[in-house]
Design an enzyme around this catalytic site. Structure first.
Site, PDB file in Angstrom:
ATOM      1  N   HIS A 173      12.616   9.702  14.935  1.00  0.00           N
ATOM      2  CA  HIS A 173      11.231  10.151  14.750  1.00  0.00           C
ATOM      3  C   HIS A 173      10.278   9.091  15.295  1.00  0.00           C
ATOM      4  CE1 HIS A 173       7.507   9.717  12.406  1.00  0.00           C
ATOM      5  NE2 HIS A 173       7.529  11.008  12.153  1.00  0.00           N
ATOM      6  N   ASN A 174      10.542   7.832  14.962  1.00  0.00           N
ATOM      7  CA  ASN A 174       9.677   6.747  15.420  1.00  0.00           C
ATOM      8  C   ASN A 174       9.813   6.509  16.922  1.00  0.00           C
ATOM      9  OD1 ASN A 174       9.180   6.563  12.687  1.00  0.00           O
ATOM     10  ND2 ASN A 174       9.332   4.340  12.603  1.00  0.00           N
TER      11      ASN A 174
ATOM     12  N   SER B 223       7.717   9.418   6.349  1.00  0.00           N
ATOM     13  CA  SER B 223       6.719   9.393   7.417  1.00  0.00           C
ATOM     14  C   SER B 223       5.405   9.980   6.937  1.00  0.00           C
ATOM     15  CB  SER B 223       7.198  10.177   8.639  1.00  0.00           C
ATOM     16  OG  SER B 223       6.210  10.150   9.660  1.00  0.00           O
TER      17      SER B 223
ATOM     18  N   GLU C  32       7.695   9.017  18.404  1.00  0.00           N
ATOM     19  CA  GLU C  32       6.327   8.545  18.144  1.00  0.00           C
ATOM     20  C   GLU C  32       5.893   7.526  19.196  1.00  0.00           C
ATOM     21  OE1 GLU C  32       4.811   5.523  14.775  1.00  0.00           O
ATOM     22  OE2 GLU C  32       5.628   7.391  13.974  1.00  0.00           O
TER      23      GLU C  32
ATOM     24  N   VAL D 127       0.819  -1.215   0.000  1.00  0.00           N
ATOM     25  CA  VAL D 127       0.000   0.000   0.000  1.00  0.00           C
ATOM     26  C   VAL D 127       0.854   1.267   0.000  1.00  0.00           C
ATOM     27  CG1 VAL D 127      -1.772   1.298   1.221  1.00  0.00           C
ATOM     28  CG2 VAL D 127      -1.919  -1.183   1.106  1.00  0.00           C
ATOM     29  N   MET D 128       1.910   1.308   0.824  1.00  0.00           N
ATOM     30  CA  MET D 128       2.773   2.497   0.858  1.00  0.00           C
ATOM     31  C   MET D 128       3.402   2.757  -0.505  1.00  0.00           C
ATOM     32  SD  MET D 128       3.168   4.376   3.663  1.00  0.00           S
ATOM     33  CE  MET D 128       4.848   4.999   3.647  1.00  0.00           C
TER      34      MET D 128
ATOM     35  N   LYS E 119      14.814   9.282  10.831  1.00  0.00           N
ATOM     36  CA  LYS E 119      13.496   8.619  10.780  1.00  0.00           C
ATOM     37  C   LYS E 119      13.346   7.628  11.937  1.00  0.00           C
ATOM     38  CE  LYS E 119       9.490   7.261   9.184  1.00  0.00           C
ATOM     39  NZ  LYS E 119       9.229   5.927   9.680  1.00  0.00           N
TER      40      LYS E 119
END
Length: 467
Positions: free
Chosen positions: A185-186, A128, A189, A12-13, A182
């Site tokens: 970042h996660n 992201s 998150e 999907v991405m 990234k």
């Protein structure tokens, strides 16, 4: 006509990113190991976009204009290496591979060196925004050589999310900088998601609020200083009813949280670099312990907690506690990115990182504007705490956060992320920690030596006779 760019991996991405690129006027070649998925994508989702399907690696590579630019949207780890191995025989010097998955930064460094020997350019790019962001505009964090970035800068800028400050894409830095940023970042998150979940838990168990009531509160908060993507989706989740039962769907979801590794990697990197990421680490362990559902069910029947309930908390106090958790989660992550940049010579501009997180990405929030303001005031303010405005922000919320923590404790409700944020803050703002005793213990049993506060040098004491 040759395609401007190619993409491998049509989950999907990958599909959404292809459509995003094509809708910006580019011709995109696509390939997936499973030919059937490529056919379904072309038949079901492609309309007037210029998307060229390929059913062999050779045809895929030959359909690209030179120098070839190929984005990999495949699972991190061995699948990336395998796909690079399949592509290499058909590539030429000066071609570019971009890994858009959540690869470990050490793997990206290795691939950069290996491909450089072949004359192939390489970018490790954090992406992201989830499925929606991939289609409508993600936050992009590419890292590698500037020459490699220059080949795709225009495309990346065109497909990235946009805010009033411009496209949410920048050249992050050298080497594996993009994937490192990234990854962190996660990690942020993880901490913010766990903090929201803990506040939700206190609302339902401590204040006996309904899911609908919690959804309304979250919606109100999303209109204030907690305005963020994660708060927005949390409010929507609270109001989503299951079609079969009519009950709130969130109440029917099994409480076993999964993870794909980036939170764990962030914690490992923090340990390697010596950065205290209390709540990020605690949030990883919170997911780990959630997975032991059967064991938790068994033990919950054995332990009957007889605790003294502390004073209840207000919705405003919960909001302030969560706001402080947001702030301190970002603080830990930015500090970690800075230390990595210094250690690995990434050359990361922290202000640019905060700017590209303002749109498209999962941790976008109103608070990023405040953090940018603090960092602009002082480039050395890596924790954001060395500022009068930050001090005022923290002090206005600290009593509430402590009260919320105590309330959770009195109800035996775990709150590892909120407590982790508080312990991070308390540790950093405490002049005297008990590490002096630890140093004495280490010297006692291992002769590891210690320093003194009253004179320079390194010392060791024979704490007990050896004979």
């Amino acid at each position: 006509m040759k395609a401007d760019v190619g993409l491998v991996g049509l989950a999907v991405m990958g599909q959404n990113l292809v459509l995003n690129i094509a809708r910006k006027g580019y011709t995109v070649a696509v390939y997936n190991r499973t030919a059937e998925r490529t056919k379904r994508f072309i038949e079901e989702r492609v309309k007037s976009e210029k998307i060229v399907p390929a059913y062999s690696i050779e045809d895929f590579v030959n359909s690209l204009s030179k120098p070839r630019k190929i984005i990999l949207m495949v699972k991190a780890g061995k699948p990336v290496d395998d796909m690079i191995g399949e592509l290499l025989p058909y590539l030429e010097k000066g071609d570019l591979i971009i890994d858009g998955g959540n690869s470990h930064y050490a793997d990206t460094d290795r691939r950069l060196k290996e491909l450089a020997k072949e004359g192939i350019l390489y970018l490790g790019m954090g992406v992201s925004g989830g499925e929606y962001g991939a289609l409508h505009g993600p936050s992009l964090m590419p890292g590698g050589t500037r020459d490699a970035y220059a080949l795709v800068e225009r495309i990346l800028m065109d497909i990235a999310a946009r805010t009033e400050d411009g496209p949410c894409c920048t050249y992050v830095g050298d080497g594996s900088a993009g994937h490192f940023v990234k990854m962190v970042h996660n990690g942020i998150e993880y901490s913010i998601m766990q903090s929201i979940a803990e506040i939700y838990d206190l609302m339902r168990k401590g204040l006996n609020l309904s899911t609908e009531q919690i959804g309304s509160i979250f919606e109100d908060w999303n209109n204030g200083e907690l305005s963020s993507f994660l708060m927005e989706i949390s409010s929507k989740i609270m109001r989503w009813n299951d079609e079969e039962t009519g009950k709130p769907l969130v109440e029917l979801i099994l409480d076993k949280a999964e993870q794909k590794g980036t939170g764990k990697w962030s914690t490992q990197a923090a340990l390697d670099l010596g950065v205290p990421t209390f709540s990020m680490a605690a949030s990883v362990f919170a997911r780990v312990v959630s997975y032991y559902k059967e064991e938790r069910q068994r033990l919950s029947k054995l332990y009957h907690k007889h605790l003294t309930l502390s004073e209840s908390v207000t919705i405003e106090e919960l909001e302030k506690a969560l706001s402080l958790a947001y702030f301190l989660s970002y603080s830990q992550g930015i500090w970690l990115i800075h230390e990595a940049s210094k250690t690995f010579n990434y050359g990361i501009d922290l202000l640019e990182v905060l700017r590209i997180w303002k749109g498209g990405c999962i941790i976008r929030s109103k608070m990023l504007d405040f953090l940018i303001e603090l960092l602009k005031d002082s480039q050395d303010n890596l924790t954001f705490l060395n500022d009068e405005k930050a001090q005022k922000f923290v002090e206005e919320r600290l009593d509430s956060a402590v009260k919320v923590s105590n309330f959770a404790r009195s109800l035996a409700i775990p709150s590892p992320a909120i407590n982790g944020c508080l312990d991070y803050l308390f540790s950093l703002t405490t002049d005297s920690l008990p590490a002096n005793l630890i140093q004495a213990q280490r010297d006692f049993f291992g002769a590891h030596t210690f320093e003194r506060i009253d004179k320079p040098g390194t010392f060791h004491v024979e704490w007990q006779p050896l004979d």
